[in-house]
Motif scaffolding. Structure first.
Motif, PDB file in Angstrom:
ATOM      1  N   ASN A   1       0.836  -1.192   0.000  1.00  0.00           N
ATOM      2  CA  ASN A   1       0.000   0.000   0.000  1.00  0.00           C
ATOM      3  C   ASN A   1       0.879   1.254   0.000  1.00  0.00           C
ATOM      4  OD1 ASN A   1      -2.643   1.144  -0.016  1.00  0.00           O
ATOM      5  ND2 ASN A   1      -2.429   1.619   2.144  1.00  0.00           N
ATOM      6  N   GLN A   2       1.890   1.286   0.864  1.00  0.00           N
ATOM      7  CA  GLN A   2       2.794   2.436   0.928  1.00  0.00           C
ATOM      8  C   GLN A   2       3.542   2.623  -0.389  1.00  0.00           C
ATOM      9  OE1 GLN A   2       3.004   4.816   3.301  1.00  0.00           O
ATOM     10  NE2 GLN A   2       1.231   3.732   4.107  1.00  0.00           N
ATOM     11  N   LEU A   3       4.017   1.519  -0.948  1.00  0.00           N
ATOM     12  CA  LEU A   3       4.715   1.572  -2.237  1.00  0.00           C
ATOM     13  C   LEU A   3       3.791   2.156  -3.302  1.00  0.00           C
ATOM     14  CD1 LEU A   3       7.060   0.880  -4.159  1.00  0.00           C
ATOM     15  CD2 LEU A   3       6.039  -1.388  -4.409  1.00  0.00           C
ATOM     16  N   GLY A   4       2.555   1.671  -3.328  1.00  0.00           N
ATOM     17  CA  GLY A   4       1.592   2.172  -4.310  1.00  0.00           C
ATOM     18  C   GLY A   4       1.332   3.656  -4.149  1.00  0.00           C
ATOM     19  N   LEU A   5       1.215   4.118  -2.900  1.00  0.00           N
ATOM     20  CA  LEU A   5       0.987   5.540  -2.662  1.00  0.00           C
ATOM     21  C   LEU A   5       2.174   6.372  -3.143  1.00  0.00           C
ATOM     22  CD1 LEU A   5      -0.700   5.378   0.850  1.00  0.00           C
ATOM     23  CD2 LEU A   5      -1.789   5.977  -1.324  1.00  0.00           C
ATOM     24  N   CYS A   6       3.384   5.871  -2.923  1.00  0.00           N
ATOM     25  CA  CYS A   6       4.585   6.581  -3.413  1.00  0.00           C
ATOM     26  C   CYS A   6       4.583   6.647  -4.937  1.00  0.00           C
ATOM     27  CB  CYS A   6       5.856   5.876  -2.928  1.00  0.00           C
ATOM     28  SG  CYS A   6       6.147   6.063  -1.167  1.00  0.00           S
ATOM     29  N   LYS A   7       4.215   5.543  -5.574  1.00  0.00           N
ATOM     30  CA  LYS A   7       4.167   5.513  -7.041  1.00  0.00           C
ATOM     31  C   LYS A   7       3.093   6.456  -7.571  1.00  0.00           C
ATOM     32  CE  LYS A   7       7.382   2.432  -7.754  1.00  0.00           C
ATOM     33  NZ  LYS A   7       8.623   2.759  -8.443  1.00  0.00           N
ATOM     34  N   LEU A   8       1.944   6.516  -6.880  1.00  0.00           N
ATOM     35  CA  LEU A   8       0.888   7.454  -7.284  1.00  0.00           C
ATOM     36  C   LEU A   8       1.411   8.880  -7.231  1.00  0.00           C
ATOM     37  CD1 LEU A   8      -2.603   6.609  -5.695  1.00  0.00           C
ATOM     38  CD2 LEU A   8      -1.981   6.623  -8.103  1.00  0.00           C
ATOM     39  N   LYS A   9       2.045   9.201  -6.122  1.00  0.00           N
ATOM     40  CA  LYS A   9       2.574  10.548  -5.925  1.00  0.00           C
ATOM     41  C   LYS A   9       3.596  10.901  -6.999  1.00  0.00           C
ATOM     42  CE  LYS A   9       3.045  12.989  -1.752  1.00  0.00           C
ATOM     43  NZ  LYS A   9       3.392  12.964  -0.338  1.00  0.00           N
ATOM     44  N   GLY A  10       4.370   9.899  -7.417  1.00  0.00           N
ATOM     45  CA  GLY A  10       5.395  10.109  -8.433  1.00  0.00           C
ATOM     46  C   GLY A  10       4.869  10.075  -9.853  1.00  0.00           C
ATOM     47  N   GLY A  11       3.577   9.788 -10.006  1.00  0.00           N
ATOM     48  CA  GLY A  11       2.985   9.786 -11.340  1.00  0.00           C
ATOM     49  C   GLY A  11       3.092   8.470 -12.084  1.00  0.00           C
ATOM     50  N   ASP A  12       3.603   7.425 -11.422  1.00  0.00           N
ATOM     51  CA  ASP A  12       3.707   6.114 -12.069  1.00  0.00           C
ATOM     52  C   ASP A  12       2.469   5.295 -11.697  1.00  0.00           C
ATOM     53  OD1 ASP A  12       4.416   3.726 -13.220  1.00  0.00           O
ATOM     54  OD2 ASP A  12       6.416   3.639 -12.319  1.00  0.00           O
ATOM     55  N   TYR A  13       1.371   5.590 -12.389  1.00  0.00           N
ATOM     56  CA  TYR A  13       0.081   5.034 -12.020  1.00  0.00           C
ATOM     57  C   TYR A  13      -0.025   3.531 -12.276  1.00  0.00           C
ATOM     58  CZ  TYR A  13      -0.729  10.030 -12.152  1.00  0.00           C
ATOM     59  OH  TYR A  13      -0.614  11.386 -11.954  1.00  0.00           O
ATOM     60  N   GLU A  14       0.628   3.043 -13.335  1.00  0.00           N
ATOM     61  CA  GLU A  14       0.626   1.606 -13.622  1.00  0.00           C
ATOM     62  C   GLU A  14       1.306   0.845 -12.489  1.00  0.00           C
ATOM     63  OE1 GLU A  14      -0.724  -0.193 -16.028  1.00  0.00           O
ATOM     64  OE2 GLU A  14      -1.372   1.378 -17.412  1.00  0.00           O
ATOM     65  N   ALA A  15       2.466   1.344 -12.032  1.00  0.00           N
ATOM     66  CA  ALA A  15       3.194   0.681 -10.945  1.00  0.00           C
ATOM     67  C   ALA A  15       2.401   0.768  -9.641  1.00  0.00           C
ATOM     68  CB  ALA A  15       4.578   1.303 -10.770  1.00  0.00           C
ATOM     69  N   ALA A  16       1.711   1.895  -9.431  1.00  0.00           N
ATOM     70  CA  ALA A  16       0.885   2.051  -8.236  1.00  0.00           C
ATOM     71  C   ALA A  16      -0.234   1.007  -8.238  1.00  0.00           C
ATOM     72  CB  ALA A  16       0.294   3.457  -8.178  1.00  0.00           C
ATOM     73  N   LEU A  17      -0.900   0.876  -9.367  1.00  0.00           N
ATOM     74  CA  LEU A  17      -1.981  -0.091  -9.492  1.00  0.00           C
ATOM     75  C   LEU A  17      -1.466  -1.498  -9.222  1.00  0.00           C
ATOM     76  CD1 LEU A  17      -4.934  -0.695 -10.236  1.00  0.00           C
ATOM     77  CD2 LEU A  17      -4.215  -0.799 -12.622  1.00  0.00           C
ATOM     78  N   ALA A  18      -0.321  -1.833  -9.795  1.00  0.00           N
ATOM     79  CA  ALA A  18       0.268  -3.160  -9.599  1.00  0.00           C
ATOM     80  C   ALA A  18       0.586  -3.404  -8.121  1.00  0.00           C
ATOM     81  CB  ALA A  18       1.527  -3.304 -10.452  1.00  0.00           C
ATOM     82  N   ALA A  19       1.082  -2.388  -7.432  1.00  0.00           N
ATOM     83  CA  ALA A  19       1.405  -2.536  -6.009  1.00  0.00           C
ATOM     84  C   ALA A  19       0.144  -2.766  -5.184  1.00  0.00           C
ATOM     85  CB  ALA A  19       2.157  -1.306  -5.507  1.00  0.00           C
ATOM     86  N   PHE A  20      -0.907  -1.991  -5.455  1.00  0.00           N
ATOM     87  CA  PHE A  20      -2.158  -2.173  -4.713  1.00  0.00           C
ATOM     88  C   PHE A  20      -2.732  -3.563  -4.955  1.00  0.00           C
ATOM     89  CE2 PHE A  20      -2.545   2.630  -5.358  1.00  0.00           C
ATOM     90  CZ  PHE A  20      -1.920   2.912  -4.149  1.00  0.00           C
ATOM     91  N   GLN A  21      -2.679  -4.014  -6.204  1.00  0.00           N
ATOM     92  CA  GLN A  21      -3.227  -5.330  -6.534  1.00  0.00           C
ATOM     93  C   GLN A  21      -2.400  -6.439  -5.894  1.00  0.00           C
ATOM     94  OE1 GLN A  21      -3.460  -4.836 -10.804  1.00  0.00           O
ATOM     95  NE2 GLN A  21      -5.612  -4.246 -10.689  1.00  0.00           N
ATOM     96  N   ALA A  22      -1.083  -6.264  -5.851  1.00  0.00           N
ATOM     97  CA  ALA A  22      -0.225  -7.257  -5.191  1.00  0.00           C
ATOM     98  C   ALA A  22      -0.557  -7.328  -3.701  1.00  0.00           C
ATOM     99  CB  ALA A  22       1.249  -6.906  -5.399  1.00  0.00           C
TER     100      ALA A  22
END
Length: 89
Positions: free
Chosen positions: A11-32
């Motif tokens: 969840n934290q990783l996904g939030l960091c990716k969202l903040k950084g604009g890497d939405y695909e990686a954020a989605l993948a982190a949340f799903q993982a």
């Protein structure tokens, strides 16, 4: 030593990716994180997953995720406001 993944870290990783604009990686982190057995962050992960779909412009998937989320957490006022926003997309 048995290493089990921690859903809250995803969840934290996904939030960091969202903040950084890497939405695909954020989605993948949340799903993982959602796939982690017995995770205690399901509500946050589900909400953040639908937010990631919104950022990606995948409003149909975001609406589906919102329906699933509200079925489990109908009293979440923030999600109810977000659902109203999604109806305009």
């Amino acid at each position: 030593q048995n290493e089990t993944p921690d859903a809250s870290l995803y969840n934290q990783l996904g939030l960091c990716k969202l903040k950084g604009g890497d939405y695909e990686a954020a989605l993948a982190a949340f799903q993982a994180g959602l796939e982690v057995e017995g995770n205690t962050a399901t509500q946050s992960l589900m909400f953040n997953e639908l937010v990631a779909y919104e950022y990606l412009g995948q409003y149909d998937k975001a609406k589906l995720a919102m329906d699933q989320y509200l079925a489990l957490y109908p009293d979440d006022e923030k999600a109810q406001r977000e659902a109203v926003f999604l109806q305009t997309r």
